[in-house]
Design a protein around this motif. Structure first.
Motif, PDB file in Angstrom:
ATOM      1  N   PRO A   1       3.522 103.416   7.902  1.00 60.31           N
ATOM      2  CA  PRO A   1       2.487 102.784   7.410  1.00 60.31           C
ATOM      3  C   PRO A   1       1.776 101.650   6.615  1.00 60.31           C
ATOM      4  O   PRO A   1       2.255 100.488   5.777  1.00 60.31           O
ATOM      5  CB  PRO A   1       1.839 103.673   5.761  1.00 60.31           C
ATOM      6  CG  PRO A   1       3.317 104.539   5.728  1.00 60.31           C
ATOM      7  CD  PRO A   1       4.192 104.090   6.769  1.00 60.31           C
ATOM      8  N   HIS A   2       0.983 101.157   7.239  1.00 60.56           N
ATOM      9  CA  HIS A   2       0.128  99.286   6.876  1.00 60.56           C
ATOM     10  C   HIS A   2      -0.858  99.649   6.602  1.00 60.56           C
ATOM     11  O   HIS A   2      -1.891 100.535   6.882  1.00 60.56           O
ATOM     12  CB  HIS A   2       0.680  98.935   8.182  1.00 60.56           C
ATOM     13  CG  HIS A   2       2.153  98.637   9.008  1.00 60.56           C
ATOM     14  ND1 HIS A   2       2.702  98.708   9.308  1.00 60.56           N
ATOM     15  CD2 HIS A   2       2.514  97.194   8.936  1.00 60.56           C
ATOM     16  CE1 HIS A   2       3.772  98.907   9.580  1.00 60.56           C
ATOM     17  NE2 HIS A   2       3.299  97.394   9.538  1.00 60.56           N
ATOM     18  N   ILE A   3      -1.018  98.591   6.111  1.00 59.94           N
ATOM     19  CA  ILE A   3      -2.689  97.528   5.786  1.00 59.94           C
ATOM     20  C   ILE A   3      -2.632  96.757   6.171  1.00 59.94           C
ATOM     21  O   ILE A   3      -1.393  95.501   5.930  1.00 59.94           O
ATOM     22  CB  ILE A   3      -3.199  98.384   3.988  1.00 59.94           C
ATOM     23  CG1 ILE A   3      -1.651  97.791   3.217  1.00 59.94           C
ATOM     24  CG2 ILE A   3      -3.316  99.890   3.930  1.00 59.94           C
ATOM     25  CD1 ILE A   3      -1.966  96.261   3.037  1.00 59.94           C
ATOM     26  N   THR A   4      -4.087  96.094   6.542  1.00 57.54           N
ATOM     27  CA  THR A   4      -4.229  94.395   6.231  1.00 57.54           C
ATOM     28  C   THR A   4      -4.922  94.068   5.349  1.00 57.54           C
ATOM     29  O   THR A   4      -5.718  94.945   4.515  1.00 57.54           O
ATOM     30  CB  THR A   4      -5.513  93.843   7.813  1.00 57.54           C
ATOM     31  OG1 THR A   4      -4.936  94.901   8.908  1.00 57.54           O
ATOM     32  CG2 THR A   4      -5.561  92.817   7.782  1.00 57.54           C
ATOM     33  N   MET A   5      -4.058  92.615   5.301  1.00 57.27           N
ATOM     34  CA  MET A   5      -4.577  92.032   4.007  1.00 57.27           C
ATOM     35  C   MET A   5      -5.206  90.399   4.625  1.00 57.27           C
ATOM     36  O   MET A   5      -4.075  90.066   5.849  1.00 57.27           O
ATOM     37  CB  MET A   5      -3.467  91.908   3.385  1.00 57.27           C
ATOM     38  CG  MET A   5      -2.638  92.688   2.756  1.00 57.27           C
ATOM     39  SD  MET A   5      -1.308  93.127   1.374  1.00 57.27           S
ATOM     40  CE  MET A   5      -1.976  92.864  -0.406  1.00 57.27           C
ATOM     41  N   THR A   6      -5.713  89.850   3.608  1.00 58.26           N
ATOM     42  CA  THR A   6      -6.395  88.432   3.876  1.00 58.26           C
ATOM     43  C   THR A   6      -6.363  87.551   3.170  1.00 58.26           C
ATOM     44  O   THR A   6      -5.983  87.937   2.043  1.00 58.26           O
ATOM     45  CB  THR A   6      -7.566  88.563   4.275  1.00 58.26           C
ATOM     46  OG1 THR A   6      -8.397  88.717   3.680  1.00 58.26           O
ATOM     47  CG2 THR A   6      -7.887  88.841   5.857  1.00 58.26           C
ATOM     48  N   LYS A   7      -5.815  85.752   2.851  1.00 56.90           N
ATOM     49  CA  LYS A   7      -6.298  85.162   2.204  1.00 56.90           C
ATOM     50  C   LYS A   7      -6.292  83.729   2.720  1.00 56.90           C
ATOM     51  O   LYS A   7      -5.934  83.402   3.482  1.00 56.90           O
ATOM     52  CB  LYS A   7      -4.603  85.225   1.651  1.00 56.90           C
ATOM     53  CG  LYS A   7      -4.429  83.661   0.819  1.00 56.90           C
ATOM     54  CD  LYS A   7      -3.080  83.292   0.361  1.00 56.90           C
ATOM     55  CE  LYS A   7      -2.482  82.469  -0.749  1.00 56.90           C
ATOM     56  NZ  LYS A   7      -0.791  82.810  -1.190  1.00 56.90           N
ATOM     57  N   ASN A   8      -7.360  83.348   1.457  1.00 57.11           N
ATOM     58  CA  ASN A   8      -7.648  81.672   1.717  1.00 57.11           C
ATOM     59  C   ASN A   8      -6.490  81.213   1.504  1.00 57.11           C
ATOM     60  O   ASN A   8      -6.430  81.077   0.036  1.00 57.11           O
ATOM     61  CB  ASN A   8      -9.426  81.593   1.223  1.00 57.11           C
ATOM     62  CG  ASN A   8     -10.228  82.103   1.585  1.00 57.11           C
ATOM     63  OD1 ASN A   8      -9.945  82.976   2.684  1.00 57.11           O
ATOM     64  ND2 ASN A   8     -10.892  82.935   0.444  1.00 57.11           N
ATOM     65  N   LEU A   9      -6.422  80.450   2.491  1.00 56.60           N
ATOM     66  CA  LEU A   9      -5.346  79.262   2.218  1.00 56.60           C
ATOM     67  C   LEU A   9      -5.777  77.608   1.413  1.00 56.60           C
ATOM     68  O   LEU A   9      -7.327  77.259   1.374  1.00 56.60           O
ATOM     69  CB  LEU A   9      -4.754  78.822   3.038  1.00 56.60           C
ATOM     70  CG  LEU A   9      -3.676  79.604   4.052  1.00 56.60           C
ATOM     71  CD1 LEU A   9      -3.526  79.530   5.625  1.00 56.60           C
ATOM     72  CD2 LEU A   9      -2.689  80.502   3.033  1.00 56.60           C
TER      73      LEU A   9
END
Length: 140
Positions: A132-140
């Motif tokens: 099981p996975h989820i997608t994650m994001t971040k502003n650098l």
């Protein structure tokens, strides 16, 4: 830990060795899924404790994101902040390439780890290689 951007065949093999030990041997991911047809378009990273390869990852530049992939630390070296060091190093490389946001597909068991490093979950749970996975994001 000393982190290197892979520049030669030995460093690439070191990265593959760590990835195979973690994902194939430990987690049961089929090797043909772990080492895939996207390897040649990726920037690879290898982390060393003394001269021993203990960490690995890759990053691809996809749709304006630094896509952080295959982030792994050998079992005996976890809990030493090596994962954090590796990801921060990758983010710095992305910024140096003019990328201002990163994305990753995290195993759900690692979601809290990535949240502590500033990542936000943007998807529901999905399966990748039976995990099981989820997608994650971040502003650098």
């Amino acid at each position: 830990m000393k982190i290197k951007i892979v520049e030669n065949e030995q460093q690439l093999q070191d990265a593959y060795t760590v990835r195979c030990e973690v994902f194939v041997e430990e987690q049961g991911v089929p090797e043909e899924l772990e080492i895939d047809d996207l390897e040649n378009e990726a920037i690879h990273f290898a982390g060393y404790d003394d001269e021993k390869p203990v960490a690995a990852s890759r990053m691809r530049l996809v749709d304006g994101y630094g896509k952080m992939e295959r982030i792994c630390i050998l079992k005996d070296y976890r809990g030493k902040s090596y994962g954090k060091e590796l990801l921060l190093f990758m983010e710095q490389v992305a910024k140096e390439k003019g990328i201002d946001k990163s994305k990753l597909n995290a195993q759900t068991q690692a979601e809290a780890f990535y949240q502590k490093l500033g990542y936000t979950t943007i998807s529901g749970e999905f399966m990748d290689a039976g995990i099981p996975h989820i997608t994650m994001t971040k502003n650098l």
